[in-house]
Design a protein around this motif. Structure first.
Motif, PDB file in Angstrom:
ATOM      1  N   GLN A  56       0.815  -1.209   0.000  1.00  0.00           N
ATOM      2  CA  GLN A  56       0.000   0.000   0.000  1.00  0.00           C
ATOM      3  C   GLN A  56       0.853   1.266   0.000  1.00  0.00           C
ATOM      4  OE1 GLN A  56      -3.636  -0.034   2.294  1.00  0.00           O
ATOM      5  NE2 GLN A  56      -3.301  -2.145   2.890  1.00  0.00           N
ATOM      6  N   MET A  57       2.057   1.175   0.529  1.00  0.00           N
ATOM      7  CA  MET A  57       2.914   2.360   0.524  1.00  0.00           C
ATOM      8  C   MET A  57       3.658   2.504  -0.798  1.00  0.00           C
ATOM      9  SD  MET A  57       4.413   2.556   4.393  1.00  0.00           S
ATOM     10  CE  MET A  57       4.886   4.291   4.299  1.00  0.00           C
ATOM     11  N   GLU A  61       2.849   1.404  -3.747  1.00  0.00           N
ATOM     12  CA  GLU A  61       1.973   1.806  -4.850  1.00  0.00           C
ATOM     13  C   GLU A  61       1.711   3.310  -4.800  1.00  0.00           C
ATOM     14  OE1 GLU A  61      -1.717  -0.243  -4.459  1.00  0.00           O
ATOM     15  OE2 GLU A  61      -2.381   0.976  -2.771  1.00  0.00           O
ATOM     16  N   ALA A  62       1.682   3.877  -3.581  1.00  0.00           N
ATOM     17  CA  ALA A  62       1.449   5.313  -3.467  1.00  0.00           C
ATOM     18  C   ALA A  62       2.613   6.097  -4.064  1.00  0.00           C
ATOM     19  CB  ALA A  62       1.254   5.704  -2.006  1.00  0.00           C
ATOM     20  N   ALA A  87       2.650   5.532  -7.980  1.00  0.00           N
ATOM     21  CA  ALA A  87       1.562   6.198  -8.701  1.00  0.00           C
ATOM     22  C   ALA A  87       2.036   7.532  -9.280  1.00  0.00           C
ATOM     23  CB  ALA A  87       0.372   6.414  -7.766  1.00  0.00           C
ATOM     24  N   HIS A  88       3.093   8.093  -8.703  1.00  0.00           N
ATOM     25  CA  HIS A  88       3.523   9.415  -9.141  1.00  0.00           C
ATOM     26  C   HIS A  88       4.954   9.478  -9.653  1.00  0.00           C
ATOM     27  CE1 HIS A  88      -0.135  11.204  -7.678  1.00  0.00           C
ATOM     28  NE2 HIS A  88       0.013  10.548  -6.550  1.00  0.00           N
ATOM     29  N   ILE A 112       1.936   7.677   4.788  1.00  0.00           N
ATOM     30  CA  ILE A 112       1.580   7.618   3.364  1.00  0.00           C
ATOM     31  C   ILE A 112       1.300   9.023   2.837  1.00  0.00           C
ATOM     32  CG2 ILE A 112      -0.193   6.833   1.733  1.00  0.00           C
ATOM     33  CD1 ILE A 112      -0.362   4.238   3.334  1.00  0.00           C
TER      34      ILE A 112
END
Lengths: 328, 316
Positions: free
Chosen positions: A114-115, A117-118, A121-122, A169
């Protein structure tokens, strides 16, 4: 005092188009936040404070829509962004922390998933490098043994730990603005104090702006630089934290302050604002607070009071502001 | 442990239940047989003993892997069933596959766009899938696709090839054309079920905070649906599909009868008609074992999908 604002919200209107009619959850709201500043957005349930927060990050759910106004983030108007541009902003320039830490992390995915992918994503970045940054982020919010924690699942964390992870996050991309929607409401008091302390520290270290949405004046008083009080979708009073808390001008703010329990009022019956938040579907004519207001006069029932600007940052939306000698 | 009790209870119920209905002797001996002949047959099949003795014999044989000998075929009941099993398993797997491949995407679509006309069509279609009786749909499908359009054959199994010792038909062109229709017929109800489950899951999970938080992180819609949403909705879908897979095998009877599919279900129907008790008992015992095994597999899948289950197991 001429540093450019991080965020300037002008006449923001977010309406919900329900079958029963249009709900003006956020109606003509204007405020601004400077770099490194913490703005407390205060109000009862249903006052529109959470919807305001979601409007700023473009996550208002159907049937709601931002119908007017502008949201300038470093001069860039977010109200005109399409979904793709929003996606690039979210997490990168604006981050959000939610109310219930038990619900914000996906229960079936590991923390590292979950971290990472955050980050990905950018940024185009290798998994290894991303992982290293996640580790640092966890350390920054005070999580011990981050390597072990990265491979854990959310249910293996306590509520306070989860909220720390959510904050970590939010901090990953060092956004310009963080919107925190009652992030400590679901936590117990000692954890709340720790988180508040750390958030304050992180803000002053990084120069991020923070909007802290809450109904808890006690939390805000120790945290925020400025405060905006919302009622029925409008900001009724705004100003620096000391001014507003020491000398509230709007009868609603005064009522809110008086209903905070304190040691000095021990034994006395706690003050309550009579009545409840009006339905936003059919607000009465005139001032929305008039039906609950002790200082109500005939003109309050006729027209909606406009904002009165008092000094650079101080404003109030009331025909008959509280006179200061009335405050004990 | 639990499954052991289930099997004992099931064997008692099945064995005594079957012994209550009808008298197989009427079916087995020729109408003109004399009394001595009849008594010889009764003795041969061990039907002269009281029921509880028959049961103890059955149980002690069952532990040796012998579930009785068919009255009709004179062969081991277990062997007869196992011979027919690949056909039924193949049909059931095919139907399960169809339920997943067709059901999940349609359910996702309907869940993500709840107000679109196409979603409403999917949902009303799934109600049809639920409510139309399997046998009627089967007959209509034969009418339409086999008789009128002549796309696929109406009945039978077609060519088979041997894979890992099992005769399978879906790998040959002819066999595949034979299996499509019965598998679809069997799958129809499950497809509807999967659509509704998936849609309900999507509708529920999409409103969770963690989906909103994922959006607030700036993730793409694809990533949110395929990772964050999908893993969460798979939990109920796997549970139900696991249970339904058992019933696919056990109750493929109707479909197998209509399409003359040479599987276990057809064997069961024939056995019931001829009161071939050992086959019925053996069939039901095998189904019980299947259910137990499937439940085990579902539990394993669970712990893969849902980390919270894993923790509980470790704590125990």
């Amino acid at each position: 005092m001429n540093t450019p604002n991080t965020l300037t919200v002008k006449n923001l209107k977010t309406h919900f188009f329900t079958k029963a009619g249009v709900v003006k959850a956020v109606d003509d709201v204007s405020f601004s936040v400077k770099p490194g500043e913490i703005l407390g957005l205060v109000g009862e349930s249903g006052s529109g404070k959470t919807v305001t927060g979601f409007s700023l990050i473009g996550l208002v759910d159907e049937p709601g829509r931002v119908v007017g106004g502008s949201i300038l983030l470093n001069g860039d108007d977010l109200a005109r962004k399409n979904e793709k541009q929003w996606r690039e902003l979210r997490g990168k320039k604006i981050a959000m922390i939610f109310q219930d830490p038990m619900m914000t992390l996906n229960p079936v995915l590991r923390i590292d998933t979950q971290m990472i992918e955050a980050i990905q994503a950018h940024e185009k970045i290798s998994k290894q490098a991303a992982r290293e940054r996640c580790r640092e982020a966890l350390v920054r919010v005070g999580i011990a043994s981050p390597d072990e924690r990265l491979t854990s699942y959310p249910h293996q964390f306590s509520g306070g730990m989860r909220q720390r992870v959510a904050i970590a996050i939010a901090l990953l991309h060092e956004p310009d603005l963080i919107i925190a929607d009652e992030p400590t409401t679901a936590l117990d008091v000692t954890i709340q104090a720790q988180i508040l302390y750390e958030v304050r520290k992180l803000c002053s270290e990084t120069g991020m702006s923070l909007i802290w949405v809450t109904h808890d004046l006690a939390v805000i008083s120790g945290l925020a630089d400025r405060i905006a009080v919302m009622y029925a979708g409008r900001i009724v009073e705004q100003g620096s934290i000391d001014e507003v808390l020491d000398a509230p001008l709007h009868p609603y703010t005064k009522g809110l302050i008086e209903s905070v329990p304190s040691r000095n009022k021990r034994g006395a019956k706690l003050y309550q604002i009579p009545g409840m938040t009006p339905s936003l579907l059919n607000l009465p004519a005139g001032c929305a607070f008039s039906s609950r207001c002790s200082a109500k006069q005939s003109d309050c029932l006729v027209a909606t009071p406009e904002i009165t600007q008092l000094g650079e940052e101080r404003q109030v939306r009331c025909f008959h502001p509280v006179k200061q000698e009335e405050m004990a | 442990m639990q499954s052991g009790i289930v099997m004992i209870a099931m064997s008692v119920i099945v064995f005594f239940g079957v012994n209550v209905v009808g008298d197989p002797i009427d079916m087995l001996v020729a109408p003109d047989a004399d009394q001595a002949e009849i008594e010889r047959v009764i003795r041969d099949f061990g039907l002269d003993k009281p029921v509880w003795q028959q049961y103890t014999v059955f149980v002690s044989n069952a532990f040796k892997g012998d579930l009785g000998t068919s009255f009709i075929f004179g062969e081991s009941a277990l062997k007869l069933i196992v011979e027919r099993m690949p056909a039924t398993l193949e049909l059931a797997f095919m139907a399960l596959l169809m339920a997943i491949i067709i059901g999940i995407p349609l359910g996702l679509y309907a869940g993500l766009r709840p107000n679109a006309i196409s979603s409403r069509l999917i949902m009303s279609g799934s109600i049809l899938g639920f409510s139309l009786p399997t046998f009627w749909v089967g007959i209509m499908m034969i009418m339409l696709f086999a008789v009128m359009l002549d796309w696929v054959p109406a009945t039978g199994r077609g060519d088979t090839i041997s894979v890992l010792g099992m005769q399978v038909s879906f790998l040959t062109a002819d066999g595949f054309s034979h299996i499509v229709l019965p598998a679809l017929n069997l799958a129809l109800l499950k497809i509807s079920l999967v659509i509704r489950l998936t849609r309900a899951g999507v509708r529920e999970v999409m409103h969770m905070d963690f989906i909103k938080f994922a959006r607030a992180k700036g993730l793409s819609a694809n990533r949110i649906v395929m990772v964050h949403l999908f893993k969460n909705i798979m939990i109920p879908v796997v549970t139900v599909l696991g249970l339904e897979f058992g019933s696919l095998i056990a109750f493929s009877v109707v479909t197998e009868t209509i399409f003359a599919w040479p599987g276990m279900g057809k064997l069961l129907i024939d056995a019931i008609q001829q009161l071939d008790r050992p086959i019925i008992v053996a069939y039901l015992m095998i189904i019980v074992v299947l259910f137990v095994v499937i439940n085990l597999i579902v539990d394993i899948l669970y712990s893969i999908l849902d980390p919270r289950v894993r923790l509980q197991d470790a704590a125990n």
